[in-house]
Design an enzyme around this catalytic site. Structure first.
Site, PDB file in Angstrom:
ATOM      1  N   VAL A  62       0.865  -1.172   0.000  1.00  0.00           N
ATOM      2  CA  VAL A  62       0.000   0.000   0.000  1.00  0.00           C
ATOM      3  C   VAL A  62       0.904   1.226   0.000  1.00  0.00           C
ATOM      4  CG1 VAL A  62      -1.993  -1.066   1.116  1.00  0.00           C
ATOM      5  CG2 VAL A  62      -0.178  -0.083   2.522  1.00  0.00           C
ATOM      6  N   SER A  63       0.357   2.375  -0.390  1.00  0.00           N
ATOM      7  CA  SER A  63       1.192   3.557  -0.602  1.00  0.00           C
ATOM      8  C   SER A  63       1.504   4.325   0.670  1.00  0.00           C
ATOM      9  CB  SER A  63       0.514   4.499  -1.610  1.00  0.00           C
ATOM     10  OG  SER A  63       0.379   3.848  -2.853  1.00  0.00           O
TER      11      SER A  63
END
Length: 294
Positions: free
Chosen positions: A9-10
């Site tokens: 995930v970012s």
């Protein structure tokens, strides 16, 4: 031969649990994960460790290829390196399997659209900032309601009503109640002054449909997850059916006009979130107590 998973995930406030569950269902015996931007490969230590772990005959499994990279060049280089080492690549949410010619072709096509989507988003942001600067309206990112948590609690302790705090700090009433709730959970023995305002709680019945803008990009699942995360963080949200499209949102309000404004904010924020995943939303909201529908 081993099935090895990679999840990403970012940002640190995003959750990896959905990707973990998908990779476990795909029979991955080992899973590498990290919270890093996918726009470049530099600094992604867990991806490097995953690639070092893989051996000839293994299969690298991800939920979507954009978990590996948002850069077309990086995706192409990675696919080439995997192929050179006799390692296959599969995605659980996309028809990708580089052991077949069709899978290779689809993989390359998705890489093109992933980079195209990122480029378009950056261009829209830069154009918007440039226009705002030209009009003298650009002031940079404004503080969020969460950043004003200390001010909210301080004003409540001074005796201001919840409604007065929203007006003074220019934040929503729902955010004020969320901040107070979090404060009380962290300080259960503390008593805050009560509110003299007549705040009610609206039980909103929400139907949310999320669809992709393009048949080539499938982002509606992620878009729905992000919208749900926003609703959970801002309101008291309940989902009757785990895989359903219906929700119950409990929203504080002091007037029907204020409730209507909050509903429009909810709808606009959901569409904005969907835009980031190249999707659009259809939302129906009902407040049975007042007979209102949006």
């Amino acid at each position: 031969m081993s099935l090895v998973g990679y999840a990403r995930v970012s940002t640190t406030d995003q959750n990896l649990s959905i990707q973990y569950a998908a990779l476990k269902s795909a029979q991955c015996k080992k899973i590498f994960s990290e919270k890093k931007s996918g726009t470049q490969k530099v600094g992604r230590t867990q991806l490097d460790a995953c690639l070092d772990y893989l051996r000839e005959g293994d299969t690298l499994i991800v939920t979507r290829v954009d978990r590996l990279s948002r850069s077309l060049r990086d995706l192409q280089n990675l696919a080439h390196d995997l192929k050179e080492n006799g390692i296959h690549l599969k995605a659980t949410e996309q028809p990708i399997d580089t052991s077949s010619a069709a899978g290779n072709a689809f993989f390359s096509m998705l890489g093109v659209f992933a980079e195209f989507e990122t480029t378009l988003r950056k261009e829209r942001q830069l154009e918007g900032i440039a226009k705002a600067k030209a009009q003298g309206k650009y002031k940079g990112r404004q503080p969020t309601a969460r950043a004003k948590s200390d001010e909210v609690i301080s004003l409540i302790k001074e005796g201001l009503t919840r409604q007065a705090v929203t007006e003074k700090l220019d934040i929503g009433i729902a955010s004020v109640y969320r901040i107070i709730k979090e404060y009380m959970e962290a300080n259960p023995t503390t008593t805050l002054p009560g509110s003299r305002s007549k705040i009610k709680i609206a039980k909103l019945e929400v139907s949310l449909n999320v669809e992709n803008n393009s048949k080539f990009v499938r982002g509606k699942t992620k878009a729905r997850e992000y919208i749900e995360d926003e609703w959970i963080s801002q309101y008291d949200m309940f989902k009757p059916e785990k895989d359903g499209r219906d929700y119950i949102l409990k929203v504080p309000y002091s007037s029907l006009k204020g409730l209507e404004e909050t509903v429009y904010d909810i709808m606009a924020e959901a569409q904005s979130t969907a835009d980031m995943k190249n999707c659009f939303v259809e939302i129906n909201v009902a407040h049975k107590e007042s007979g209102q529908h949006w």
